[in-house]
Design a protein around this motif. Sequence first.
Motif, PDB file in Angstrom:
ATOM      1  N   PRO A  83      91.922  14.188  -4.551  1.00 39.70           N
ATOM      2  CA  PRO A  83      91.114  14.557  -3.393  1.00 39.70           C
ATOM      3  C   PRO A  83      89.820  15.201  -3.873  1.00 39.70           C
ATOM      4  CG  PRO A  83      92.779  16.248  -3.784  1.00 39.70           C
ATOM      5  CD  PRO A  83      92.965  15.195  -4.860  1.00 39.70           C
ATOM      6  N   GLY A  84      88.742  15.023  -3.120  1.00 42.12           N
ATOM      7  CA  GLY A  84      87.467  15.630  -3.505  1.00 42.12           C
ATOM      8  C   GLY A  84      86.534  15.699  -2.316  1.00 42.12           C
ATOM      9  N   ARG A  87      81.392  12.090  -1.448  1.00 36.38           N
ATOM     10  CA  ARG A  87      81.504  10.892  -0.614  1.00 36.38           C
ATOM     11  C   ARG A  87      82.224  11.211   0.686  1.00 36.38           C
ATOM     12  NH1 ARG A  87      81.142   6.017  -4.440  1.00 36.38           N
ATOM     13  NH2 ARG A  87      80.539   6.973  -6.393  1.00 36.38           N
ATOM     14  N   GLN A  88      81.800  12.324   1.291  1.00 30.32           N
ATOM     15  CA  GLN A  88      82.326  12.743   2.598  1.00 30.32           C
ATOM     16  C   GLN A  88      83.838  12.952   2.585  1.00 30.32           C
ATOM     17  OE1 GLN A  88      80.379  11.041   6.009  1.00 30.32           O
ATOM     18  NE2 GLN A  88      78.748  10.164   4.755  1.00 30.32           N
ATOM     19  N   GLY A  89      84.286  13.526   1.472  1.00 32.03           N
ATOM     20  CA  GLY A  89      85.702  13.904   1.418  1.00 32.03           C
ATOM     21  C   GLY A  89      86.632  12.746   1.084  1.00 32.03           C
ATOM     22  N   ALA A  90      86.150  11.853   0.203  1.00 35.96           N
ATOM     23  CA  ALA A  90      86.951  10.662  -0.120  1.00 35.96           C
ATOM     24  C   ALA A  90      88.060  10.981  -1.125  1.00 35.96           C
ATOM     25  CB  ALA A  90      86.039   9.591  -0.721  1.00 35.96           C
TER      26      ALA A  90
ATOM     27  N   ALA B  55      93.274  19.255   1.213  1.00 33.33           N
ATOM     28  CA  ALA B  55      94.058  18.498   0.230  1.00 33.33           C
ATOM     29  C   ALA B  55      93.872  19.071  -1.176  1.00 33.33           C
ATOM     30  CB  ALA B  55      93.656  17.021   0.265  1.00 33.33           C
ATOM     31  N   ILE B  56      92.656  19.481  -1.481  1.00 30.91           N
ATOM     32  CA  ILE B  56      92.387  20.091  -2.793  1.00 30.91           C
ATOM     33  C   ILE B  56      93.172  21.389  -2.927  1.00 30.91           C
ATOM     34  CG2 ILE B  56      90.599  21.218  -4.197  1.00 30.91           C
ATOM     35  CD1 ILE B  56      88.606  19.177  -2.873  1.00 30.91           C
ATOM     36  N   GLN B  62      94.435  20.843  -8.822  1.00 30.68           N
ATOM     37  CA  GLN B  62      92.997  20.763  -8.532  1.00 30.68           C
ATOM     38  C   GLN B  62      92.413  22.172  -8.566  1.00 30.68           C
ATOM     39  OE1 GLN B  62      91.734  17.734  -8.304  1.00 30.68           O
ATOM     40  NE2 GLN B  62      93.768  16.805  -8.199  1.00 30.68           N
ATOM     41  N   PHE B  63      91.238  22.285  -9.143  1.00 27.84           N
ATOM     42  CA  PHE B  63      90.518  23.559  -9.136  1.00 27.84           C
ATOM     43  C   PHE B  63      89.084  23.274  -8.710  1.00 27.84           C
ATOM     44  CE2 PHE B  63      87.875  26.885 -11.018  1.00 27.84           C
ATOM     45  CZ  PHE B  63      88.571  28.042 -10.706  1.00 27.84           C
TER      46      PHE B  63
END
Lengths: 160, 160
Positions: A83-84, A87-90, B55-56, B62-63
């Motif tokens: 998750p990131g 790209r609008q939370g892609a 989600a992160i 994830q950090f």
Amino acid sequence: MSETFLLPEGHGLIRRANRADVPEIVRLLADDPLGQTREAFTDPLPESYYRAFEAIEADPNQFLAVVEQGGRVVGTFQLSFIPGLSRQGAWRAQLEAMRIEYSLRKQGLGQVVMEWAMEYAKARGCTLMQLTTDKTRKDAHRFYQRLGFISSHEGMKLKL
Amino acid sequence: MSETFLLPEGHGLIRRANRADVPEIVRLLADDPLGQTREAFTDPLPESYYRAFEAIEADPNQFLAVVEQGGRVVGTFQLSFIPGLSRQGAWRAQLEAMRIEYSLRKQGLGQVVMEWAMEYAKARGCTLMQLTTDKTRKDAHRFYQRLGFISSHEGMKLKL
């Protein structure tokens, strides 16, 4: 056995790896010009492989797969679902450690496996798939480009 | 606030991002030749950014970090800790979405932040750090190479 997926055209099946598959996966990772210098395919295997397997299994965003034909492991890959905010939370799916048994290459198995992985990543909500491949693996570059991958990025690594 | 780390030489601090930081992080992602075409820095922000943040936050591997100076967010990056069987079961740290405020570049902040990230990844048991950077970002390539990164791989992406 949950999560077993039949591949088309008699190419066998894909399923989530279990602990008993670890030696066969390491065999595939080690049977490779780059892998043979990095892996230790011994009997018994170094315990570090099993610790890594446990970490993968404990993380719901990791999917370590084996490709099986007639009860034999003939391929493997790992998908990491990341998750990131970009790209609008892609969500992105990252492919690592993809290997197909040498004797079965150039027969379309790799392509069928990748098409399966792309569908699976989409079903998990990913809008991007990414991978890095060693610059010396020219065959791999062509293989991924045929599937639609774009060599848009430099892949950089640092040993810690 | 837990997990706050002071940077050397008055460069501010690094801390785990919280939900209230999301707009500032998106501002940094959008303030970029590539990012401006991909992000939507609107008020209110698209809900997809907050879903991604959740989600992160739910994933212990994830950090998502912010770099702060005098109470202002001036940088961000994300580390993903990825377990894998390759390299005898090595954990790798993957860097994504690293941004430093334009006005603060070329002052050594990026280097201090990266050195912190490398130490943090080591402390988490990683033996490899990896990233991909767009082939057009020549300054970024030099920046990472100065830190010891090797451009050994092709970084390939596919939109799903």
